[in-house]
Design a protein around this motif. Structure first.
Motif, PDB file in Angstrom:
ATOM      1  N   LEU A 247      33.192  44.986  47.902  1.00 18.59           N
ATOM      2  CA  LEU A 247      32.427  43.660  47.682  1.00 18.59           C
ATOM      3  C   LEU A 247      33.564  42.655  47.195  1.00 18.59           C
ATOM      4  CD1 LEU A 247      29.144  44.887  45.479  1.00 18.59           C
ATOM      5  CD2 LEU A 247      29.357  43.625  47.736  1.00 18.59           C
ATOM      6  N   ALA A 248      34.511  42.796  46.584  1.00 20.23           N
ATOM      7  CA  ALA A 248      35.541  42.032  45.943  1.00 20.23           C
ATOM      8  C   ALA A 248      36.279  41.475  47.220  1.00 20.23           C
ATOM      9  CB  ALA A 248      36.249  42.678  44.822  1.00 20.23           C
ATOM     10  N   ARG A 249      36.990  42.313  48.060  1.00 18.64           N
ATOM     11  CA  ARG A 249      37.768  41.944  49.050  1.00 18.64           C
ATOM     12  C   ARG A 249      36.789  41.199  50.036  1.00 18.64           C
ATOM     13  NH1 ARG A 249      37.262  43.984  54.689  1.00 18.64           N
ATOM     14  NH2 ARG A 249      35.668  45.319  54.406  1.00 18.64           N
ATOM     15  N   ARG A 250      35.759  41.421  50.393  1.00 22.49           N
ATOM     16  CA  ARG A 250      34.883  40.706  51.073  1.00 22.49           C
ATOM     17  C   ARG A 250      34.787  39.352  50.587  1.00 22.49           C
ATOM     18  NH1 ARG A 250      31.415  42.821  55.092  1.00 22.49           N
ATOM     19  NH2 ARG A 250      31.729  45.299  55.490  1.00 22.49           N
ATOM     20  N   TYR A 251      34.595  39.280  49.247  1.00 21.86           N
ATOM     21  CA  TYR A 251      34.400  37.878  48.728  1.00 21.86           C
ATOM     22  C   TYR A 251      35.667  37.047  48.899  1.00 21.86           C
ATOM     23  CZ  TYR A 251      34.298  34.084  45.228  1.00 21.86           C
ATOM     24  OH  TYR A 251      34.440  32.978  44.498  1.00 21.86           O
ATOM     25  N   LEU A 252      36.836  37.773  48.428  1.00 23.94           N
ATOM     26  CA  LEU A 252      37.997  37.164  48.539  1.00 23.94           C
ATOM     27  C   LEU A 252      38.648  36.664  49.877  1.00 23.94           C
ATOM     28  CD1 LEU A 252      40.082  39.520  45.711  1.00 23.94           C
ATOM     29  CD2 LEU A 252      39.584  37.104  45.813  1.00 23.94           C
ATOM     30  N   ASN A 253      38.376  37.483  51.039  1.00 18.75           N
ATOM     31  CA  ASN A 253      38.334  37.112  52.401  1.00 18.75           C
ATOM     32  C   ASN A 253      37.385  36.113  53.064  1.00 18.75           C
ATOM     33  OD1 ASN A 253      41.045  38.336  52.108  1.00 18.75           O
ATOM     34  ND2 ASN A 253      39.904  40.458  52.518  1.00 18.75           N
ATOM     35  N   GLY A 254      36.355  35.772  52.218  1.00 21.60           N
ATOM     36  CA  GLY A 254      35.354  34.961  52.859  1.00 21.60           C
ATOM     37  C   GLY A 254      34.570  35.636  54.011  1.00 21.60           C
TER      38      GLY A 254
END
Lengths: 418, 418
Positions: free
Chosen positions: A407-414
């Motif tokens: 979830l975090a890496r998806r948020y950080l990568n838009g």
């Protein structure tokens, strides 16, 4: 010309089944990546005659013999003695190794005298290449005799892996005619069999580069390996395949040649100057542990809460008692409130929370083992993912934590947060 | 008369390192328990010539050959064909197996017709004992020829384990001429070489029972193994040695046949009806993670804090700013205040805290990598242990966490807290 390696593991504990031969798996992957064929693994106990027999057999069918284990003082350096004898080499005292062992021991046990048997480890085959061991006391050894390259590594997996990566790979690179380059795509959110089904025909059709799938705990890897005269030429063979796979799998690919999801998250946080916190129930600290496994995590990690007892979710994270009473600890609203509570209490930009049933038994509300809610709280809002995992407590905990990082890496990568 | 088994695993995926040979570990444990010696493990790929070579070698040194893998249609039943040929046996059609395979396949894929190659699996060596597979399609096989017992099992670990337990153990029981029993003493606080130096003469002098030391991550194990006609007789041989070792090593022995320190702590807490909490800095959640790895941890674990940022030690754990300013986060007073803060905030009976420098770099006050303070707060007061660890971030974190559990188990067992 292509080389053939045989792995010989030495250790009665392997024959008694106390441990699995994970060194062989790690070494096999590494040797394949170098384009070296592995045709046999052999395991023998701490027994000179049987080790000698295994070595004599290996000499007839391999030009690289790689042993693991049997180097420590507790087995009288069995492996070194037998291998030296098999290849007609004397053991001679190696002063620099003795000094390294002394220094290592002193630094580890300032209070303890070093025992005589530690010095045995400095007796090495004459004229050998010493593979310095920065991760333990027993030095590794490599020598060439009777047309065979002999390499001896310590058995403890941590030492064995470090020694192979930092000592053996450079030593063997020269052997491979041409250069072998590889890149590994890391995927989260697709099973290995599903991935393999989509790629099987393509994989079977490929020769250079080749494509190899690996199943990891809740993840998949796709290793593209190419062989050419130069590294540039090998990478040029890899590039189009990599691009094609990325296009095919889209956001399921979380990185290339990255160690894990948490590393991608840490890099993303640093790039954006954001901080992370955690609020864990069923993962019991695993999310924080995995993130702080990374050197430099302190640049982005504020801290975390493990609210294992339901009451602690209220007292420490400020989850409203009404929510806990109405929906229970394992629920979407509580996952959301935990993540938002962690943001508030820890003063971090992003917070990952987990609440679920890791097992072995369903919770008091009858929620099934494997039901987990994972939330990510951000300045733009909170997202919650619900998953149903299986295959045991440790695996459920590990994959639940991975979902938090995903979830975090998806948020950080838009990327789409789902 | 004692029997010697050799394990041969068939599968290119093992030689590529896609999977570890966990079947060999499981089978080794099971065979040892039957008093059958395992002297070699061999792994070969899906290659008839190399499998044949491995079998021919095994025939010369084992009277039981147990193979895993290579039975399915995907590898053309490689193992069955090669083993039958090596022992001069024809494959004949086995009608009952064909029916079982049909039934299994129908119930697994009601919609799909069974393919021809599934019937191949019903071609079995003439006169063999069929080991019915209730966990997959490929039947297991056992036969005796040239004075060797040959047993073939499917490779998937779940099938292999069930087949061994329910089919092979009954088949082999009649062979075993005795029982092997073993007990493992777990030690924390002494290095393997130091332990081994104290025991070397004794170990070399022993034949039955035998004594074997193992190094684990920051711990040691001593395995006592005895062979006798009955389990009772074997244990009677073990008892006096166990008593002697316990007396010799005293409180360094934290348990016998226990998986780890945290399990001893959980059992101790449950026995006394006490609860545990954590306040972690350098271990970053590892103490909580390891404790909650244990099924049933919720009976004693309240929760934990990971106060990674110094500020969080103050805001969440209530460590006085003055202490942090005067002594720094990595100090005896702060470790003490963290543990006491966790007891207060979490409302638990015992609290473990850690603060130290896991590396890779010294902290801003110049404290060296590996310096860690570990505290245990209890109703009777707080104890702090200072250690200097080395050998990398993960190991420093792991051993620091182990020290926390060691303090707790010493407290729970009324041992000296040092």
């Amino acid at each position: 010309m292509s080389h053939t390696a045989e792995l010989i593991a030495v250790g009665t504990e392997l024959l008694l089944g106390n441990i699995a031969n994970t060194d062989a798996q790690m070494l096999s992957q590494g040797l394949s990546a170098l384009g070296i064929n592995v045709y046999y693994h052999t395991v023998v106990g701490d027994n000179p005659e049987r080790l000698r027999a295994a070595v004599e057999t290996a000499k007839t069918r391999a030009d690289i013999i790689l042993t693991t284990g049997g180097l420590g003082p507790t087995c009288d350096d069995l492996t070194k003695n037998v291998l030296a004898a098999c290849f007609g080499k004397k053991l001679v005292f190696h002063e620099p190794s003795a000094q390294r062992i002394e220094a290592y021991f002193r630094n580890l046990h300032p209070d303890r005298p070093m025992t005589e048997n530690n010095y045995q480890q400095a007796m090495l085959p004459e004229g050998c290449t010493v593979l310095e061991n920065d991760w333990g006391t027993a030095p590794g050894v490599a020598f060439e005799a009777d047309g065979v390259r002999v390499i001896m590594l310590p058995g403890p997996p941590r030492e064995c892996k470090a020694m192979f990566t930092h000592r053996v790979v450079p030593y063997l690179k020269e052997l491979s005619d041409g250069v072998i380059a590889s890149r590994t795509l890391k995927l989260f959110g697709i099973g290995e069999s599903a991935m393999e089904a989509q790629l099987r025909d393509k994989m079977n059709a490929m020769t250079n580069p080749t494509l190899a799938p690996y199943a990891k705990e809740g993840e998949c890897e796709l290793r593209i390996t190419a062989k050419a005269d130069t590294e540039g030429a090998a990478l040029a063979l890899i590039d189009p395949v990599e691009a094609e796979l990325k296009a095919h799998f889209g956001p399921l690919v979380y990185g290339v040649d990255v160690p894990n999801l948490e590393r991608v998250v840490l890099d993303g946080l640093k790039a954006k100057g954001l901080t992370l916190g955690t609020a864990e129930s069923c993962t019991g600290g695993l999310v924080a542990k995995r993130f702080t496994d990374l050197p430099g995590a302190s640049a982005a990690f504020r801290g975390g809460m493990v609210s294992y007892a339901t009451e602690v979710k209220h007292t420490v994270l400020g989850v409203e008692q009404a929510l806990l009473d109405q929906y229970g600890a394992v629920s979407e609203p509580v996952a959301r409130a935990m993540a938002e509570g962690a943001r508030r209490v820890l003063g971090c930009d992003l917070a990952i929370s987990t609440t679920g049933v890791a097992g072995p038994d369903p919770d008091e509300r009858g929620n099934p083992v494997g039901l987990v809610f994972i939330a990510l709280a951000t300045p733009e809002g909170t997202w919650v993912r619900q998953v149903h995992l299986s295959m045991g407590r440790q695996r459920i905990r590990h994959i639940a934590a991975s979902h938090g990082f995903d979830l975090a890496r998806r948020y950080l990568n838009g990327l789409e947060l789902k």
